[in-house]
Write a protein that holds these residues in place. Structure first.
Motif, PDB file in Angstrom:
ATOM      1  N   LYS A  11       0.822  -1.207   0.000  1.00 42.04           N
ATOM      2  CA  LYS A  11       0.000   0.000   0.000  1.00 42.04           C
ATOM      3  C   LYS A  11       0.858   1.261   0.000  1.00 42.04           C
ATOM      4  O   LYS A  11       1.743   1.429   0.835  1.00 42.04           O
ATOM      5  CB  LYS A  11      -0.933   0.013   1.214  1.00 42.04           C
ATOM      6  CG  LYS A  11      -1.949   1.148   1.183  1.00 42.04           C
ATOM      7  CD  LYS A  11      -2.968   1.009   2.290  1.00 42.04           C
ATOM      8  CE  LYS A  11      -4.019   2.117   2.196  1.00 42.04           C
ATOM      9  NZ  LYS A  11      -5.056   1.974   3.231  1.00 42.04           N
ATOM     10  N   ILE A  12       0.559   2.163  -0.949  1.00 41.05           N
ATOM     11  CA  ILE A  12       1.238   3.454  -1.008  1.00 41.05           C
ATOM     12  C   ILE A  12       0.257   4.611  -1.160  1.00 41.05           C
ATOM     13  O   ILE A  12       0.660   5.777  -1.047  1.00 41.05           O
ATOM     14  CB  ILE A  12       2.261   3.498  -2.170  1.00 41.05           C
ATOM     15  CG1 ILE A  12       1.539   3.332  -3.516  1.00 41.05           C
ATOM     16  CG2 ILE A  12       3.351   2.459  -1.992  1.00 41.05           C
ATOM     17  CD1 ILE A  12       2.388   3.710  -4.727  1.00 41.05           C
ATOM     18  N   LEU A  13      -0.998   4.307  -1.455  1.00 36.31           N
ATOM     19  CA  LEU A  13      -1.995   5.348  -1.698  1.00 36.31           C
ATOM     20  C   LEU A  13      -3.198   5.144  -0.777  1.00 36.31           C
ATOM     21  O   LEU A  13      -3.893   4.136  -0.920  1.00 36.31           O
ATOM     22  CB  LEU A  13      -2.446   5.331  -3.164  1.00 36.31           C
ATOM     23  CG  LEU A  13      -1.374   5.625  -4.211  1.00 36.31           C
ATOM     24  CD1 LEU A  13      -1.903   5.371  -5.606  1.00 36.31           C
ATOM     25  CD2 LEU A  13      -0.882   7.063  -4.089  1.00 36.31           C
ATOM     26  N   GLN A  20       6.230   4.702   1.828  1.00 40.25           N
ATOM     27  CA  GLN A  20       5.070   4.876   0.957  1.00 40.25           C
ATOM     28  C   GLN A  20       5.176   6.172   0.163  1.00 40.25           C
ATOM     29  O   GLN A  20       4.895   6.215  -1.034  1.00 40.25           O
ATOM     30  CB  GLN A  20       3.793   4.880   1.803  1.00 40.25           C
ATOM     31  CG  GLN A  20       3.501   3.564   2.497  1.00 40.25           C
ATOM     32  CD  GLN A  20       2.348   3.677   3.478  1.00 40.25           C
ATOM     33  OE1 GLN A  20       2.039   4.751   3.996  1.00 40.25           O
ATOM     34  NE2 GLN A  20       1.696   2.548   3.732  1.00 40.25           N
ATOM     35  N   LYS A  21       5.604   7.234   0.836  1.00 43.22           N
ATOM     36  CA  LYS A  21       5.777   8.513   0.154  1.00 43.22           C
ATOM     37  C   LYS A  21       6.846   8.408  -0.930  1.00 43.22           C
ATOM     38  O   LYS A  21       6.707   9.000  -2.011  1.00 43.22           O
ATOM     39  CB  LYS A  21       6.180   9.600   1.155  1.00 43.22           C
ATOM     40  CG  LYS A  21       5.105   9.979   2.154  1.00 43.22           C
ATOM     41  CD  LYS A  21       5.628  11.013   3.135  1.00 43.22           C
ATOM     42  CE  LYS A  21       4.602  11.385   4.189  1.00 43.22           C
ATOM     43  NZ  LYS A  21       5.161  12.351   5.169  1.00 43.22           N
ATOM     44  N   GLY A  22       7.895   7.642  -0.648  1.00 47.97           N
ATOM     45  CA  GLY A  22       8.985   7.509  -1.613  1.00 47.97           C
ATOM     46  C   GLY A  22       8.513   6.968  -2.944  1.00 47.97           C
ATOM     47  O   GLY A  22       8.885   7.469  -4.012  1.00 47.97           O
ATOM     48  N   LYS A  42      -5.030  -4.284  -4.195  1.00 47.55           N
ATOM     49  CA  LYS A  42      -6.393  -3.741  -4.163  1.00 47.55           C
ATOM     50  C   LYS A  42      -6.536  -2.597  -3.167  1.00 47.55           C
ATOM     51  O   LYS A  42      -7.396  -1.720  -3.333  1.00 47.55           O
ATOM     52  CB  LYS A  42      -7.382  -4.859  -3.818  1.00 47.55           C
ATOM     53  CG  LYS A  42      -7.464  -5.978  -4.855  1.00 47.55           C
ATOM     54  CD  LYS A  42      -8.458  -7.055  -4.427  1.00 47.55           C
ATOM     55  CE  LYS A  42      -8.446  -8.242  -5.383  1.00 47.55           C
ATOM     56  NZ  LYS A  42      -8.893  -7.873  -6.737  1.00 47.55           N
ATOM     57  N   ASP A  43      -5.708  -2.579  -2.135  1.00 52.96           N
ATOM     58  CA  ASP A  43      -5.817  -1.551  -1.101  1.00 52.96           C
ATOM     59  C   ASP A  43      -5.458  -0.150  -1.590  1.00 52.96           C
ATOM     60  O   ASP A  43      -5.797   0.838  -0.941  1.00 52.96           O
ATOM     61  CB  ASP A  43      -4.918  -1.897   0.093  1.00 52.96           C
ATOM     62  CG  ASP A  43      -5.648  -2.731   1.136  1.00 52.96           C
ATOM     63  OD1 ASP A  43      -6.855  -2.950   0.963  1.00 52.96           O
ATOM     64  OD2 ASP A  43      -5.004  -3.160   2.105  1.00 52.96           O
ATOM     65  N   ASN A  44      -4.744  -0.041  -2.699  1.00 50.29           N
ATOM     66  CA  ASN A  44      -4.338   1.277  -3.190  1.00 50.29           C
ATOM     67  C   ASN A  44      -5.504   1.964  -3.903  1.00 50.29           C
ATOM     68  O   ASN A  44      -6.211   1.354  -4.700  1.00 50.29           O
ATOM     69  CB  ASN A  44      -3.132   1.150  -4.117  1.00 50.29           C
ATOM     70  CG  ASN A  44      -1.841   1.004  -3.341  1.00 50.29           C
ATOM     71  OD1 ASN A  44      -1.606   1.721  -2.368  1.00 50.29           O
ATOM     72  ND2 ASN A  44      -0.994   0.064  -3.752  1.00 50.29           N
ATOM     73  N   ASP A  45      -5.664   3.244  -3.621  1.00 47.41           N
ATOM     74  CA  ASP A  45      -6.787   4.020  -4.130  1.00 47.41           C
ATOM     75  C   ASP A  45      -6.432   4.659  -5.475  1.00 47.41           C
ATOM     76  O   ASP A  45      -5.625   5.602  -5.519  1.00 47.41           O
ATOM     77  CB  ASP A  45      -7.144   5.114  -3.114  1.00 47.41           C
ATOM     78  CG  ASP A  45      -8.377   5.911  -3.500  1.00 47.41           C
ATOM     79  OD1 ASP A  45      -8.873   5.738  -4.624  1.00 47.41           O
ATOM     80  OD2 ASP A  45      -8.839   6.713  -2.668  1.00 47.41           O
ATOM     81  N   TYR A  51      -1.736   8.715 -12.712  1.00 47.17           N
ATOM     82  CA  TYR A  51      -1.421   7.759 -13.764  1.00 47.17           C
ATOM     83  C   TYR A  51      -2.385   6.586 -13.642  1.00 47.17           C
ATOM     84  O   TYR A  51      -3.138   6.487 -12.658  1.00 47.17           O
ATOM     85  CB  TYR A  51       0.040   7.289 -13.631  1.00 47.17           C
ATOM     86  CG  TYR A  51       0.417   6.964 -12.211  1.00 47.17           C
ATOM     87  CD1 TYR A  51       0.259   5.674 -11.692  1.00 47.17           C
ATOM     88  CD2 TYR A  51       0.899   7.959 -11.358  1.00 47.17           C
ATOM     89  CE1 TYR A  51       0.568   5.389 -10.380  1.00 47.17           C
ATOM     90  CE2 TYR A  51       1.209   7.681 -10.034  1.00 47.17           C
ATOM     91  CZ  TYR A  51       1.042   6.399  -9.550  1.00 47.17           C
ATOM     92  OH  TYR A  51       1.335   6.125  -8.242  1.00 47.17           O
ATOM     93  N   LYS A  52      -2.402   5.723 -14.623  1.00 46.47           N
ATOM     94  CA  LYS A  52      -3.349   4.613 -14.646  1.00 46.47           C
ATOM     95  C   LYS A  52      -2.965   3.538 -13.633  1.00 46.47           C
ATOM     96  O   LYS A  52      -1.833   3.049 -13.620  1.00 46.47           O
ATOM     97  CB  LYS A  52      -3.394   4.001 -16.051  1.00 46.47           C
ATOM     98  CG  LYS A  52      -4.265   2.756 -16.180  1.00 46.47           C
ATOM     99  CD  LYS A  52      -5.731   3.028 -15.945  1.00 46.47           C
ATOM    100  CE  LYS A  52      -6.572   1.775 -16.176  1.00 46.47           C
ATOM    101  NZ  LYS A  52      -7.999   1.997 -15.870  1.00 46.47           N
ATOM    102  N   ILE A  53      -3.918   3.197 -12.776  1.00 47.20           N
ATOM    103  CA  ILE A  53      -3.710   2.171 -11.751  1.00 47.20           C
ATOM    104  C   ILE A  53      -4.508   0.916 -12.099  1.00 47.20           C
ATOM    105  O   ILE A  53      -5.706   0.982 -12.379  1.00 47.20           O
ATOM    106  CB  ILE A  53      -4.163   2.679 -10.364  1.00 47.20           C
ATOM    107  CG1 ILE A  53      -3.249   3.790  -9.843  1.00 47.20           C
ATOM    108  CG2 ILE A  53      -4.251   1.535  -9.373  1.00 47.20           C
ATOM    109  CD1 ILE A  53      -2.000   3.321  -9.172  1.00 47.20           C
ATOM    110  N   PHE A  54      -3.835  -0.221 -12.061  1.00 47.14           N
ATOM    111  CA  PHE A  54      -4.496  -1.528 -12.129  1.00 47.14           C
ATOM    112  C   PHE A  54      -4.358  -2.165 -10.751  1.00 47.14           C
ATOM    113  O   PHE A  54      -3.378  -2.859 -10.477  1.00 47.14           O
ATOM    114  CB  PHE A  54      -3.848  -2.424 -13.191  1.00 47.14           C
ATOM    115  CG  PHE A  54      -3.921  -1.884 -14.597  1.00 47.14           C
ATOM    116  CD1 PHE A  54      -5.034  -2.093 -15.390  1.00 47.14           C
ATOM    117  CD2 PHE A  54      -2.863  -1.154 -15.126  1.00 47.14           C
ATOM    118  CE1 PHE A  54      -5.102  -1.602 -16.686  1.00 47.14           C
ATOM    119  CE2 PHE A  54      -2.919  -0.657 -16.416  1.00 47.14           C
ATOM    120  CZ  PHE A  54      -4.042  -0.871 -17.206  1.00 47.14           C
ATOM    121  N   ASN A  55      -5.296  -1.894  -9.857  1.00 48.21           N
ATOM    122  CA  ASN A  55      -5.175  -2.446  -8.498  1.00 48.21           C
ATOM    123  C   ASN A  55      -5.881  -3.800  -8.449  1.00 48.21           C
ATOM    124  O   ASN A  55      -6.965  -3.959  -7.888  1.00 48.21           O
ATOM    125  CB  ASN A  55      -5.690  -1.466  -7.446  1.00 48.21           C
ATOM    126  CG  ASN A  55      -7.132  -1.061  -7.637  1.00 48.21           C
ATOM    127  OD1 ASN A  55      -7.659  -1.080  -8.739  1.00 48.21           O
ATOM    128  ND2 ASN A  55      -7.780  -0.687  -6.540  1.00 48.21           N
TER     129      ASN A  55
END
Length: 374
Positions: A11-13, A20-22, A42-45, A51-55
């Motif tokens: 998780k970073i978002l 996570q910030k890095g 899946k936990d990333n928002d 940019y495009k996220i495939f969680n």
């Protein structure tokens, strides 16, 4: 512009901790250099990304070993004409290598630490197994982003990674100028009022996630090693300790208020503390990689006293005398330099921001991708 797929397995978002910030901030700024896609848990928002996220990756630990994600990622690579993969940390490197060979893409491992050495310092018996795995992954990749020049040297000497196959892509800050004088005065005034302190009080700060071993040890160094020496100097001061996760065994930290220690716990806006105190102290003696809080404190134009270990990755030559270094466990020297640091007035120079501003860091990484031929 290249089409780049980032693989992020935790998780970073939204980003809260330094690590996570890095990754989150690197990705944000890097997406201005190349078209970035991210395959992650899946936990990333996705709404928090530029940019495009495939969680699509499971939150379960089994994700690190599940071969069935290969087809899913391969489809993403094909449909989006991906030419490069950036794998954040080496743990998912085995999957990234399969994708490199079967999809004919270039692979970059973005290292944030020497992971094997980190686990060695905390006493994990299996660190040597990770060492060999980490070495294998980095050698098979096309390029390595190192968080510090010290890590880059380690890769060269121990993992036999040629210098031409690595570069330093450090942790950064998202601002490129110091706070104004009025901003700092306002923040200081807020802190003095919050804690009912006289204007003559010198304010020192330590901040970090306190259930992380090296940070907890640093707190113990402050309470048991540094503060008993500094209190003898008979000057008005407070050491403010911020951060969540303080273990139960250290709950007595709240009882040190009569010894000039303020335990603030988790604070909603840490920037007020960075702007308002006089000196950041960093008595960290173990743990690898760059200390993100040290970079941030200098970016806020704070004077800093740190152990040598705590300042890995930060060159004192670009800090204009604002970074004072001490040997590990040399607490008398540390206390003496805290007193000196209160009276340092020169600003952090432009050279510091040239090195640690995210825009510049991402541009450097972008050039590497551009120069890696498909």
């Amino acid at each position: 512009m290249a089409n780049v797929l980032s693989i992020v397995t935790y998780k970073i978002l939204p980003p809260k901790l330094g690590g996570q910030k890095g990754i989150a901030l690197f990705s944000q700024y890097f997406s201005k250099q190349h078209r970035l896609f991210c395959f992650t848990i899946k936990d990333n928002d996705p709404s928090l990304a530029s940019y495009k996220i495939f969680n699509l990756l499971s939150n379960h630990p089994s994700r690190y070993f599940n071969i069935f994600y290969f087809g899913m990622i391969k489809k993403i690579i094909r449909e989006n004409n991906i030419t490069h993969i950036i794998c954040e940390h080496p743990y998912y490197g085995w999957m990234a290598l399969l994708l490199k060979y079967f999809c004919k893409v270039k692979l970059i491992i973005h290292s944030h630490n020497i992971e094997a050495e980190r686990f060695k310092t905390v006493g994990k018996w299996w660190w040597k197994i990770l060492w060999h795995y980490e070495k294998f992954i980095h050698n098979k990749a096309d390029f390595t982003f190192c968080i510090t020049s010290q890590d880059r040297e380690y890769f060269y000497k121990n993992y036999k990674i040629p210098y031409e196959k690595s570069s330093v892509v450090t942790y950064g800050i998202s601002w490129n100028e110091i706070p104004t004088h009025n901003e700092k005065l306002e923040a200081r005034d807020q802190l003095l009022k919050k804690y009912s302190l006289p204007a003559s009080t010198s304010l020192f700060l330590f901040n970090g996630t306190l259930n992380y071993g090296p940070n907890l040890d640093a707190v113990k160094n402050i309470v048991e090693g540094i503060n008993p020496l500094f209190i003898k100097k008979n000057i008005p001061y407070k050491i403010i300790i911020c951060g969540k996760g303080l273990p139960g065994e250290m709950n007595e930290l709240k009882n040190y208020s009569d010894q000039n220690i303020i335990y603030a716990g988790f604070v909603d806006d840490i920037s007020i503390y960075f702007k308002g105190v006089d000196v950041f102290i960093n008595p960290v003696t173990d743990g690898g990689g760059i200390k993100t809080k040290l970079v941030e404190s200098l970016g806020y134009n704070l004077n800093v006293v740190s152990t040598l270990n705590g300042a890995i990755g930060v060159d004192e030559n670009i800090c204009n005398g604002k970074l004072l270094l001490c040997e590990e466990k040399g607490w008398q020297e540390f206390a003496d330099k805290m007193e000196i640091a209160v009276n340092i007035n020169q600003p952090v120079p432009t050279a510091f921001f040239e090195h640690f501003y995210w825009e510049n860091i991402a541009a450097k990484a972008g050039e590497v991708v551009k120069n890696l031929e498909r």
